[in-house]
Motif scaffolding. Structure first.
Motif, PDB file in Angstrom:
ATOM      1  N   PHE A 195      10.197 -12.787  50.573  1.00 49.60           N
ATOM      2  CA  PHE A 195       9.631 -12.377  49.585  1.00 49.60           C
ATOM      3  C   PHE A 195       9.199 -13.745  48.946  1.00 49.60           C
ATOM      4  O   PHE A 195      10.766 -14.826  49.028  1.00 49.60           O
ATOM      5  N   THR A 210       9.567 -13.882  45.184  1.00 53.02           N
ATOM      6  CA  THR A 210       9.624 -13.122  44.150  1.00 53.02           C
ATOM      7  C   THR A 210       9.721 -14.194  42.427  1.00 53.02           C
ATOM      8  O   THR A 210       9.902 -15.255  42.843  1.00 53.02           O
ATOM      9  N   ASN A 259       9.043  -8.348  41.133  1.00 55.40           N
ATOM     10  CA  ASN A 259       8.536  -8.122  41.797  1.00 55.40           C
ATOM     11  C   ASN A 259       8.176  -9.123  42.795  1.00 55.40           C
ATOM     12  O   ASN A 259       8.897  -9.976  43.395  1.00 55.40           O
ATOM     13  N   PHE A 260       8.348  -8.493  44.147  1.00 56.36           N
ATOM     14  CA  PHE A 260       7.536  -8.973  45.043  1.00 56.36           C
ATOM     15  C   PHE A 260       6.424  -9.247  45.890  1.00 56.36           C
ATOM     16  O   PHE A 260       5.543  -8.398  45.292  1.00 56.36           O
ATOM     17  N   CYS A 309       4.342 -11.254  48.843  1.00 59.92           N
ATOM     18  CA  CYS A 309       3.572 -11.373  50.649  1.00 59.92           C
ATOM     19  C   CYS A 309       3.715 -12.726  50.443  1.00 59.92           C
ATOM     20  O   CYS A 309       2.689 -13.700  49.465  1.00 59.92           O
ATOM     21  N   ASN A 352       0.998  -8.786  45.733  1.00 64.33           N
ATOM     22  CA  ASN A 352       1.575  -8.078  45.091  1.00 64.33           C
ATOM     23  C   ASN A 352       1.897  -7.489  46.122  1.00 64.33           C
ATOM     24  O   ASN A 352       1.374  -6.634  46.397  1.00 64.33           O
ATOM     25  N   ALA A 412       8.537  -1.114  45.791  1.00 63.08           N
ATOM     26  CA  ALA A 412       7.346  -1.998  46.456  1.00 63.08           C
ATOM     27  C   ALA A 412       7.545  -1.543  47.967  1.00 63.08           C
ATOM     28  O   ALA A 412       8.079  -0.478  48.128  1.00 63.08           O
ATOM     29  N   LYS A 442      12.469  -2.506  43.026  1.00 62.97           N
ATOM     30  CA  LYS A 442      12.358  -3.992  42.475  1.00 62.97           C
ATOM     31  C   LYS A 442      13.735  -3.960  41.382  1.00 62.97           C
ATOM     32  O   LYS A 442      13.593  -5.042  41.007  1.00 62.97           O
TER      33      LYS A 442
END
Ligand SMILES: [Zn+2]
Length: 126
Positions: free
Chosen positions: A21, A23, A59-60, A62, A68, A79, A97
């Motif tokens: 990810f 982040t 926050n994850f 892609c 997001n 998430a 998260k």
């Protein structure tokens, strides 16, 4: 081997037993994070200079489509990604998260499977 894909672009997020990810925490620190692909295993790898703290809201994102991965339909703290098992069956994987909060949910048409010591926290929102 289970595969994990992005719910937005369906790009492949996992290599072997890790999920990759982009982040960023609520203080603006950003890092690549490699999360264990084992449901209920909360170990992860990142650069040791990145100072993520327990309780940080992370926050994850892609790494393929930069979307997001928020699962805001359930809760702002969750998430979502998609797991594909060996037989090709897909489940939604929901996870917290918040760093240190240990809860993961696998949701498919048969129901919800919950993992982690904090699994009760969001069960009533799924
Ligand atoms: Zn994507």
């Amino acid at each position: 081997m289970k595969d994990y894909i992005c719910p937005k672009c369906r790009g492949h997020l996992s290599i072997d037993n890790e999920i990759i990810f982009l982040t960023k925490n609520n203080k603006g620190d950003s890092a690549i994070v490699l999360l264990s692909a084992e449901l209920g295993d909360y170990s992860f790898r990142k650069n040791p200079k990145v100072d993520f703290q327990s309780g940080d809201h992370v926050n994850f994102i892609c790494p393929i489509c930069y979307e997001n991965l928020n699962a805001e339909e359930y809760d702002d703290n969750l998430a979502k990604i998609i797991m594909i098992d060996d037989s090709g069956k897909e489940s939604n994987i929901i996870f917290s998260k918040v760093l240190g909060e240990k809860c993961t949910y696998s949701i498919d048409n048969k129901g919800i499977e919950a993992f982690g010591k904090d699994k009760d926290t969001y069960l009533n929102k799924l």
